[in-house]
Design a protein around this motif. Structure first.
Motif, PDB file in Angstrom:
ATOM      1  N   ASP A  31      47.449  44.428  31.553  1.00  0.00           N
ATOM      2  CA  ASP A  31      45.976  44.803  31.896  1.00  0.00           C
ATOM      3  C   ASP A  31      44.969  44.463  30.714  1.00  0.00           C
ATOM      4  OD1 ASP A  31      47.051  45.687  34.289  1.00  0.00           O
ATOM      5  OD2 ASP A  31      46.898  47.917  33.743  1.00  0.00           O
ATOM      6  N   ALA A  32      43.901  44.081  31.279  1.00  0.00           N
ATOM      7  CA  ALA A  32      42.881  43.742  30.086  1.00  0.00           C
ATOM      8  C   ALA A  32      41.444  43.822  30.865  1.00  0.00           C
ATOM      9  CB  ALA A  32      43.168  42.489  29.431  1.00  0.00           C
ATOM     10  N   THR A  33      40.516  43.863  29.988  1.00  0.00           N
ATOM     11  CA  THR A  33      38.904  43.971  30.535  1.00  0.00           C
ATOM     12  C   THR A  33      38.757  42.274  30.388  1.00  0.00           C
ATOM     13  OG1 THR A  33      38.243  44.481  28.210  1.00  0.00           O
ATOM     14  CG2 THR A  33      38.477  46.241  30.112  1.00  0.00           C
ATOM     15  N   GLY A  35      36.485  41.194  28.192  1.00  0.00           N
ATOM     16  CA  GLY A  35      36.458  41.071  26.768  1.00  0.00           C
ATOM     17  C   GLY A  35      37.565  41.199  25.800  1.00  0.00           C
ATOM     18  N   THR A  36      38.776  41.437  26.557  1.00  0.00           N
ATOM     19  CA  THR A  36      40.127  41.582  25.739  1.00  0.00           C
ATOM     20  C   THR A  36      41.180  40.577  26.245  1.00  0.00           C
ATOM     21  OG1 THR A  36      40.846  43.498  26.836  1.00  0.00           O
ATOM     22  CG2 THR A  36      39.619  44.284  25.061  1.00  0.00           C
ATOM     23  N   ALA A  37      40.654  39.912  27.327  1.00  0.00           N
ATOM     24  CA  ALA A  37      41.671  39.009  27.821  1.00  0.00           C
ATOM     25  C   ALA A  37      41.754  37.641  27.262  1.00  0.00           C
ATOM     26  CB  ALA A  37      41.255  38.815  29.559  1.00  0.00           C
ATOM     27  N   SER A  38      42.480  37.573  26.127  1.00  0.00           N
ATOM     28  CA  SER A  38      42.691  36.454  25.530  1.00  0.00           C
ATOM     29  C   SER A  38      43.488  35.186  26.407  1.00  0.00           C
ATOM     30  CB  SER A  38      43.551  36.768  24.041  1.00  0.00           C
ATOM     31  OG  SER A  38      45.022  36.674  24.543  1.00  0.00           O
ATOM     32  N   GLY A  39      43.207  33.948  26.110  1.00  0.00           N
ATOM     33  CA  GLY A  39      43.800  33.022  26.514  1.00  0.00           C
ATOM     34  C   GLY A  39      45.362  33.166  26.696  1.00  0.00           C
ATOM     35  N   ARG A  43      47.364  33.159  30.217  1.00  0.00           N
ATOM     36  CA  ARG A  43      48.738  32.415  30.492  1.00  0.00           C
ATOM     37  C   ARG A  43      49.977  33.108  30.724  1.00  0.00           C
ATOM     38  NH1 ARG A  43      45.623  29.407  26.396  1.00  0.00           N
ATOM     39  NH2 ARG A  43      46.798  30.501  24.836  1.00  0.00           N
ATOM     40  N   ARG A  44      50.085  33.822  30.011  1.00  0.00           N
ATOM     41  CA  ARG A  44      51.404  34.766  30.508  1.00  0.00           C
ATOM     42  C   ARG A  44      51.306  35.402  31.666  1.00  0.00           C
ATOM     43  NH1 ARG A  44      54.304  39.299  28.267  1.00  0.00           N
ATOM     44  NH2 ARG A  44      52.527  40.790  28.500  1.00  0.00           N
ATOM     45  N   VAL A  45      50.322  35.948  32.176  1.00  0.00           N
ATOM     46  CA  VAL A  45      50.122  36.520  33.537  1.00  0.00           C
ATOM     47  C   VAL A  45      50.134  35.334  34.472  1.00  0.00           C
ATOM     48  CG1 VAL A  45      48.706  38.029  35.004  1.00  0.00           C
ATOM     49  CG2 VAL A  45      49.070  38.852  32.672  1.00  0.00           C
ATOM     50  N   LEU A  46      49.246  34.271  34.159  1.00  0.00           N
ATOM     51  CA  LEU A  46      49.513  33.183  35.183  1.00  0.00           C
ATOM     52  C   LEU A  46      50.875  32.713  35.333  1.00  0.00           C
ATOM     53  CD1 LEU A  46      46.157  31.403  34.458  1.00  0.00           C
ATOM     54  CD2 LEU A  46      46.930  32.395  36.708  1.00  0.00           C
ATOM     55  N   GLN A  83      41.514  44.348  35.173  1.00  0.00           N
ATOM     56  CA  GLN A  83      42.610  43.359  35.699  1.00  0.00           C
ATOM     57  C   GLN A  83      42.065  42.086  35.453  1.00  0.00           C
ATOM     58  OE1 GLN A  83      45.582  44.363  38.436  1.00  0.00           O
ATOM     59  NE2 GLN A  83      45.320  46.047  36.946  1.00  0.00           N
ATOM     60  N   ALA A  84      41.432  41.821  34.519  1.00  0.00           N
ATOM     61  CA  ALA A  84      41.126  40.463  34.272  1.00  0.00           C
ATOM     62  C   ALA A  84      42.137  39.177  34.146  1.00  0.00           C
ATOM     63  CB  ALA A  84      39.911  40.470  33.016  1.00  0.00           C
ATOM     64  N   THR A  85      43.268  39.765  33.513  1.00  0.00           N
ATOM     65  CA  THR A  85      44.194  38.848  33.560  1.00  0.00           C
ATOM     66  C   THR A  85      44.748  38.606  34.700  1.00  0.00           C
ATOM     67  OG1 THR A  85      45.659  40.805  32.900  1.00  0.00           O
ATOM     68  CG2 THR A  85      44.859  39.380  30.995  1.00  0.00           C
TER      69      THR A  85
END
Length: 99
Positions: A31-33, A35-39, A43-46, A83-85
């Motif tokens: 989980d990430a907003t 602002g905290t959803a790094s590339g 990529r890991r979630v995708l 849930q931005a990721t």
């Protein structure tokens, strides 16, 4: 999401019991907003959500399946707090389901 491993697995299925249904319910908890959803996090979630679903689709496209089930969420369309990721993966699953 490893297409080579997936094809190897499918090759082990007995001919007398063909694959009839595929259910994709894979995911990674990250989980990430926005602002905290790094590339790297996206990529890991995708890979688990979209990559695995697309690999399953390609590996089974020529089979006579009764069902190809994808577990998604409205998060790809409406967005969900924290849930931005996941939103990009849900959008891919939604598009694949309509293809």
């Amino acid at each position: 999401a490893d297409e080579e491993a997936l094809r190897a697995l499918l090759d082990t299925l007995p001919g007398g019991a063909p694959l009839r249904t595929v259910v994709h319910a894979g995911g990674v908890l990250d989980d990430a907003t926005i602002g905290t959803a790094s590339g790297e996090r996206v990529r890991r979630v995708l890979r688990a959500r979209a990559g695995a679903a697309l690999a399953l689709h390609r590996a089974t496209a020529a089979l006579d399946l009764d069902a190809f089930v994808l577990f998604s969420s409205l998060g790809g369309t409406l967005g969900t707090a924290g849930q931005a990721t996941y939103a990009p993966g849900h959008a891919v699953l939604d598009a694949l389901a309509t293809a």
